[in-house]
Enzyme design. Structure first.
Site, PDB file in Angstrom:
ATOM      1  N   TRP A 191      -0.879   2.992  -9.410  1.00  0.00           N
ATOM      2  CA  TRP A 191      -0.063   2.748  -8.229  1.00  0.00           C
ATOM      3  C   TRP A 191       0.892   1.571  -8.488  1.00  0.00           C
ATOM      4  O   TRP A 191       0.475   0.525  -9.017  1.00  0.00           O
ATOM      5  CB  TRP A 191      -0.963   2.449  -7.017  1.00  0.00           C
ATOM      6  CG  TRP A 191      -0.151   2.133  -5.795  1.00  0.00           C
ATOM      7  CD1 TRP A 191       0.490   3.033  -4.998  1.00  0.00           C
ATOM      8  CD2 TRP A 191       0.130   0.831  -5.278  1.00  0.00           C
ATOM      9  NE1 TRP A 191       1.167   2.361  -4.010  1.00  0.00           N
ATOM     10  CE2 TRP A 191       0.969   1.017  -4.147  1.00  0.00           C
ATOM     11  CE3 TRP A 191      -0.219  -0.457  -5.655  1.00  0.00           C
ATOM     12  CZ2 TRP A 191       1.436  -0.043  -3.388  1.00  0.00           C
ATOM     13  CZ3 TRP A 191       0.252  -1.514  -4.904  1.00  0.00           C
ATOM     14  CH2 TRP A 191       1.070  -1.299  -3.775  1.00  0.00           C
ATOM     15  N   ASP A 358       7.839   6.663   9.532  1.00  0.00           N
ATOM     16  CA  ASP A 358       6.749   6.766   8.556  1.00  0.00           C
ATOM     17  C   ASP A 358       5.386   6.835   9.255  1.00  0.00           C
ATOM     18  O   ASP A 358       5.287   7.127  10.455  1.00  0.00           O
ATOM     19  CB  ASP A 358       6.852   5.581   7.561  1.00  0.00           C
ATOM     20  CG  ASP A 358       6.407   5.950   6.173  1.00  0.00           C
ATOM     21  OD1 ASP A 358       5.180   6.037   5.949  1.00  0.00           O
ATOM     22  OD2 ASP A 358       7.268   6.168   5.294  1.00  0.00           O
ATOM     23  N   ASP A 359       4.373   6.560   8.510  1.00  0.00           N
ATOM     24  CA  ASP A 359       2.965   6.637   8.919  1.00  0.00           C
ATOM     25  C   ASP A 359       2.711   5.870  10.225  1.00  0.00           C
ATOM     26  O   ASP A 359       3.333   4.845  10.486  1.00  0.00           O
ATOM     27  CB  ASP A 359       2.157   6.002   7.776  1.00  0.00           C
ATOM     28  CG  ASP A 359       0.692   6.342   7.837  1.00  0.00           C
ATOM     29  OD1 ASP A 359       0.272   6.975   8.812  1.00  0.00           O
ATOM     30  OD2 ASP A 359      -0.010   5.982   6.883  1.00  0.00           O
ATOM     31  N   ARG A 438      -8.236   5.429  -0.500  1.00  0.00           N
ATOM     32  CA  ARG A 438      -7.488   4.954   0.674  1.00  0.00           C
ATOM     33  C   ARG A 438      -8.138   5.411   1.981  1.00  0.00           C
ATOM     34  O   ARG A 438      -7.479   5.906   2.883  1.00  0.00           O
ATOM     35  CB  ARG A 438      -6.029   5.410   0.622  1.00  0.00           C
ATOM     36  CG  ARG A 438      -5.122   4.446   1.366  1.00  0.00           C
ATOM     37  CD  ARG A 438      -3.807   5.064   1.750  1.00  0.00           C
ATOM     38  NE  ARG A 438      -2.918   4.076   2.291  1.00  0.00           N
ATOM     39  CZ  ARG A 438      -1.894   4.351   3.074  1.00  0.00           C
ATOM     40  NH1 ARG A 438      -1.617   5.581   3.400  1.00  0.00           N
ATOM     41  NH2 ARG A 438      -1.129   3.402   3.527  1.00  0.00           N
ATOM     42  N   LYS A 472       8.993  13.646   5.001  1.00  0.00           N
ATOM     43  CA  LYS A 472       8.407  12.965   3.833  1.00  0.00           C
ATOM     44  C   LYS A 472       6.953  13.423   3.777  1.00  0.00           C
ATOM     45  O   LYS A 472       6.182  13.175   4.708  1.00  0.00           O
ATOM     46  CB  LYS A 472       8.510  11.450   4.031  1.00  0.00           C
ATOM     47  CG  LYS A 472       7.786  10.619   2.990  1.00  0.00           C
ATOM     48  CD  LYS A 472       8.013   9.117   3.268  1.00  0.00           C
ATOM     49  CE  LYS A 472       7.277   8.217   2.309  1.00  0.00           C
ATOM     50  NZ  LYS A 472       7.469   6.792   2.619  1.00  0.00           N
ATOM     51  N   TRP A 473       6.589  14.107   2.705  1.00  0.00           N
ATOM     52  CA  TRP A 473       5.252  14.727   2.567  1.00  0.00           C
ATOM     53  C   TRP A 473       4.447  13.862   1.608  1.00  0.00           C
ATOM     54  O   TRP A 473       4.687  13.881   0.411  1.00  0.00           O
ATOM     55  CB  TRP A 473       5.443  16.142   2.030  1.00  0.00           C
ATOM     56  CG  TRP A 473       4.207  16.976   1.874  1.00  0.00           C
ATOM     57  CD1 TRP A 473       3.126  16.719   1.096  1.00  0.00           C
ATOM     58  CD2 TRP A 473       3.955  18.240   2.498  1.00  0.00           C
ATOM     59  NE1 TRP A 473       2.216  17.733   1.187  1.00  0.00           N
ATOM     60  CE2 TRP A 473       2.697  18.689   2.043  1.00  0.00           C
ATOM     61  CE3 TRP A 473       4.670  19.050   3.395  1.00  0.00           C
ATOM     62  CZ2 TRP A 473       2.154  19.908   2.439  1.00  0.00           C
ATOM     63  CZ3 TRP A 473       4.116  20.269   3.778  1.00  0.00           C
ATOM     64  CH2 TRP A 473       2.872  20.682   3.319  1.00  0.00           C
ATOM     65  N   ASP A 474       3.499  13.135   2.165  1.00  0.00           N
ATOM     66  CA  ASP A 474       2.748  12.156   1.359  1.00  0.00           C
ATOM     67  C   ASP A 474       1.404  12.744   0.932  1.00  0.00           C
ATOM     68  O   ASP A 474       0.932  13.754   1.488  1.00  0.00           O
ATOM     69  CB  ASP A 474       2.546  10.893   2.215  1.00  0.00           C
ATOM     70  CG  ASP A 474       2.406   9.624   1.390  1.00  0.00           C
ATOM     71  OD1 ASP A 474       2.197   9.736   0.167  1.00  0.00           O
ATOM     72  OD2 ASP A 474       2.486   8.526   1.972  1.00  0.00           O
ATOM     73  N   ASN A 476      -2.058  10.700  -0.440  1.00  0.00           N
ATOM     74  CA  ASN A 476      -2.537   9.397  -0.905  1.00  0.00           C
ATOM     75  C   ASN A 476      -3.935   9.382  -1.514  1.00  0.00           C
ATOM     76  O   ASN A 476      -4.430   8.313  -1.854  1.00  0.00           O
ATOM     77  CB  ASN A 476      -2.493   8.389   0.247  1.00  0.00           C
ATOM     78  CG  ASN A 476      -1.080   7.899   0.506  1.00  0.00           C
ATOM     79  OD1 ASN A 476      -0.524   7.152  -0.290  1.00  0.00           O
ATOM     80  ND2 ASN A 476      -0.480   8.347   1.592  1.00  0.00           N
ATOM     81  N   CYS A 520       6.064  12.816  -1.964  1.00  0.00           N
ATOM     82  CA  CYS A 520       5.574  11.446  -2.130  1.00  0.00           C
ATOM     83  C   CYS A 520       4.079  11.532  -2.359  1.00  0.00           C
ATOM     84  O   CYS A 520       3.404  12.388  -1.804  1.00  0.00           O
ATOM     85  CB  CYS A 520       5.881  10.661  -0.848  1.00  0.00           C
ATOM     86  SG  CYS A 520       5.195   9.002  -0.833  1.00  0.00           S
ATOM     87  N   ASP A 542       5.960   3.179  -5.052  1.00  0.00           N
ATOM     88  CA  ASP A 542       6.056   2.236  -3.931  1.00  0.00           C
ATOM     89  C   ASP A 542       6.633   0.911  -4.411  1.00  0.00           C
ATOM     90  O   ASP A 542       7.001   0.062  -3.600  1.00  0.00           O
ATOM     91  CB  ASP A 542       4.666   1.986  -3.329  1.00  0.00           C
ATOM     92  CG  ASP A 542       4.275   3.094  -2.368  1.00  0.00           C
ATOM     93  OD1 ASP A 542       5.128   3.936  -2.042  1.00  0.00           O
ATOM     94  OD2 ASP A 542       3.106   3.129  -1.951  1.00  0.00           O
TER      95      ASP A 542
END
Ligand code: DGJ
Length: 730
Positions: A191, A358-359, A438, A472-474, A476, A520, A542
């Site tokens: 990361w 965003d989130d 996460r 935006k397709w994340d 994590n 993402c 990031d």
């Protein structure tokens, strides 16, 4: 492009010292400059006899030696086109199967091949192979992109045995490359420090690049490499193969120097925990392996991939992209409607096209106020957004900008209503403690019901908000404790997860073909051409520190074009806003800052930079990339994008070391210009209150001069980043 089958007369074979024999067949898969040549001998063994520069006279493929042997190939298939395990093979196989009767071997003989032009400049060759003892077939597909010199290769396996066949290894591609020496550049990271290159000479035996992470599969190691032949990879000279696997899951790429000192290259899905049970009458198709051969260094190899990606792979590769203001680093989870509507206005003032929320906008029972809760509960959080997304879309539009949204639809928080309702949709082992990445878990996309859910989440939001303009397709989390509660074949999970993801994306793209989608994965944990069939752009890292980004973007650029590379200006790092802006301009530009905190000059500079970007972006997005000075080897990084017509170029240079008096001490030689055209050089992004030493000159230079003598952009500690526009002078 010609795909040719040559039957060589005995006379020709007898005259040569090579091992072409009467009746051997040659299948030449050619692009404009390269060729992959397959020889089929009398026994029907298909082998690779050439991968490299295309010969002017195709008939001479018949003169190629069997495999440039420097000793004896005991198996006669060191250079197999698709090496089956269990029979004669002595090296790493491409295919390993257990037949329905338990026989653990395969033999693959040539049956026939066919070629067809499937699109303008795209020729598909299919080679049909069969096991003489079993109704078991393998089809090798080679799509040759003529103008881009790229080959896309994949494999389909099928059988009509009485019971299922177990596929234990099923590579996409098996290549064979004879050279004196091999230098592999591969990339590793984690990361916020993605894509660190390492170049190593390959030695006898196996070198493996792989991942077992499942979802954000290339967090540690992406499925992309450069392989230089005979000498280490140089920017504009030498033979280089750039390869990348189009697969967003576990992969394995193997390089084996065989006893003849030739290289066997295998690329495909990682067989790790992925035995695949193939029922009679069904087909298994591997992902594609993409590669390009260049005899003009890694620069040409990457230009080939960029051209290919823009024309043939990335949605709207020739189209537009939206500049944006993201709120992640400006607010993190702490926002409400009032704050957001103020940010819309800021975005408009700055001059971006879109605001990206965003989130943190969703979930009610377990509100998403930090990264511990709420994933899976994709309803607007009533406290933060009492009027819902629709209201925000409208507010943004009335402020004069478009609105987009962040989603992480493959994931679930242990604290979520989704988890409570559907524990069997979650990837986890029933008798092991949950282990989080996460603070979250991964949904089981091998389950069609989960696919419907994920599709429904995205489709639902887009249906309710038809003018929502960006997603935006994340992603994590990696997959721990890999197990599916519903999949009848537990060892299919890793493979069917990715297939399930692609099914969802196929459905979304069928309904929303032009929607911009950012790929993402907690930074750049998932960047590959499997996903980039659906996504218009990707988030490389990031880490948006301007200095770090020069390296990260530089290394992604070997495989992925600028138009797909999202670069945001944020508060990371110590570089001034000019430096960060200049770096972000080398791709798809965006912001993640608090606009209201910019001082007058910073704001004026940024507004002007966005206008400049809008004028020059097509050269960056569609131009050919030439790397002039590598940050890996110099205290200076320099690169340029040149338009196809060679009438415009954008040239970026940065100071990356801080030793005393470091900078561009001497002129830098430009590349890619037309030697007989005349050019003017103008500095862009000049910071308010400063002067450009370059803009005083009215000089005109020929392309020949600029590429032979060069030009000094005058980079030094006071001018740590310099953007120059090179324009044809009339
Ligand atoms: C990881 C992404 O890389 C960030 O840009 C941001 O979207 C966060 N996730 C949000 O959780």
């Amino acid at each position: 492009m010609k795909i040719t089958l040559y039957l060589f007369a005995f006379l020709l074979a007898a005259k040569t010292a090579f091992s072409a024999a009467p009746g051997d067949k040659y299948i030449a898969i050619e692009t404009q400059h390269t060729a992959l040549v397959i020889r089929v001998d009398q026994d029907g063994d298909p082998t690779i006899v050439h991968l490299g520069k295309r010969l002017q006279n195709a008939a001479e493929y018949g003169l190629l030696p069997a495999n440039e042997k420097r000793g004896e190939d005991y198996t006669k298939i060191y250079n197999s086109v698709y090496t089956p395990a269990g029979g004669r093979n002595l090296l790493e196989p491409a295919l390993q199967v257990a037949h329905a009767d338990g026989n653990p071997s395969a033999d693959l003989r040539y049956v026939r091949h066919e070629t067809q032009t499937v699109a303008d400049g795209v020729v598909l060759t299919t080679v049909f192979l069969k096991d003489p003892q079993y109704p078991f077939e393998v089809m090798l597909y080679y799509k040759a992109y003529q103008n881009e010199d790229v080959i896309e290769q994949w494999t389909t396996i099928r059988h009509s045995e009485k019971k299922p066949v177990r596929l234990q290894k099923y590579a996409s591609a098996n290549l064979y490359i004879p050279a004196r020496k091999y230098y592999l550049t591969h990339f590793h990271g984690d990361w916020a420090r993605e894509m660190n290159p390492e170049e190593i000479p390959l030695t006898a035996g196996l070198k493996v690049l792989d991942t077992k992470l499942g979802t954000r599969a290339d967090l540690f190691q992406p499925p992309s490499f450069l392989l230089a032949l005979n000498q280490p990879a140089e920017e504009e000279i030498g033979e280089v193969i750039a390869g990348t696997l189009a697969w967003s899951g576990n992969y394995k790429i193997e390089f084996e120097i065989d006893p003849l000192r030739n290289l066997r290259l295998l690329a495909g899905i990682n067989p790790y925990a992925s035995e695949y049970t193939l029922a009679p009458g069904k087909e298994f198709t591997t992902p594609a392996f993409l590669y390009t051969y260049s005899n003009a260094g890694k620069g040409q190899a990457s230009r080939n991939l960029h051209r290919w990606a823009r024309k043939h792979r990335i949605p709207q590769g020739k189209g537009n992209r939206l500049t944006l203001l993201n709120n992640w680093e400006a607010t993190y989870f702490d926002f409400n409607e009032e704050k957001l509507t103020a940010l819309f206005k800021d975005g408009k003032k700055l001059g971006v096209d879109l605001f990206l929320l965003d989130d943190g906008w969703f979930a009610n029972k377990y509100p998403r106020n930090n990264d511990q809760t709420g994933l899976g509960d994709w309803q607007e959080n009533k406290q933060k957004l009492p009027h819902g997304l629709g209201y925000l879309v409208k507010e943004a539009e009335s402020a004069g900008i478009k609105f987009g949204i962040w989603l992480e639809p493959e994931m679930v928080s242990p604290k979520s209503e989704l988890y409570e309702k559907h524990p069997d949709w979650v990837i986890k082992l029933p008798n092991r403690a949950e282990y989080y990445f996460r603070n979250q878990l991964v949904l089981d996309l091998s389950n069609p019901k989960v696919q419907d859910f994920v599709y429904g989440v995205v489709d639902g939001i887009l249906t309710k908000n038809p003018t929502l303009s960006y997603i935006k397709w994340d992603c994590n989390a990696v997959i721990y404790n890999a197990f599916s509660a519903t999949n009848p074949n537990p060892s299919h999970l890793f493979v069917e997860y990715v297939q399930g993801l692609y099914k969802v994306l196929d459905r979304l793209r069928a309904k929303y073909p032009t929607l911009p989608l950012m790929l993402c994965s907690g930074g750049g944990g998932r960047v590959d051409y499997g996903a980039l069939k659906y996504f218009t752009e990707f988030w490389p890292s990031d880490n948006t520190d301007g200095l770090e980004r020069i390296f990260i973007q530089w290394n992604y650029s070997y495989f992925f074009p600028a138009i797909a590379t999202c670069n945001h200006i944020t508060d990371w790092g110590d570089q001034p806003i000019k430096f960060r802006t200049d770096v972000a301009m080398m791709g798809k530009m965006g912001y993640d800052i608090v606009v209201s905190k910019l001082d007058e000059k910073e704001l004026a500079f940024s507004q002007q930079a966005l206008q400049t970007y809008s004028r020059v972006k097509d050269v960056i997005w569609q131009g050919d990339l030439f790397r002039l000075a590598s940050p890996q080897k110099n205290d200076l990084a320099s690169l340029m994008y040149v338009s196809e017509k060679q009438d415009k170029a954008l040239w970026f240079s940065y100071l990356v070391g801080n030793r005393y008096r470091e900078g561009s001490q001497a002129p830098i030689l430009l590349k890619g210009l037309n030697p007989s055209k005349k050019y003017r050089i103008q500095e862009l992004n000049v910071y308010p209150g400063t002067n450009s030493p370059i803009n005083h000159s009215q000089s005109v230079y020929s392309g020949d001069y600029l590429m032979t003598v060069g030009f000094n952009p005058q980079v030094d500690a006071r001018r740590a980043s310099v953007v120059l526009e090179v324009t044809e002078a009339n």
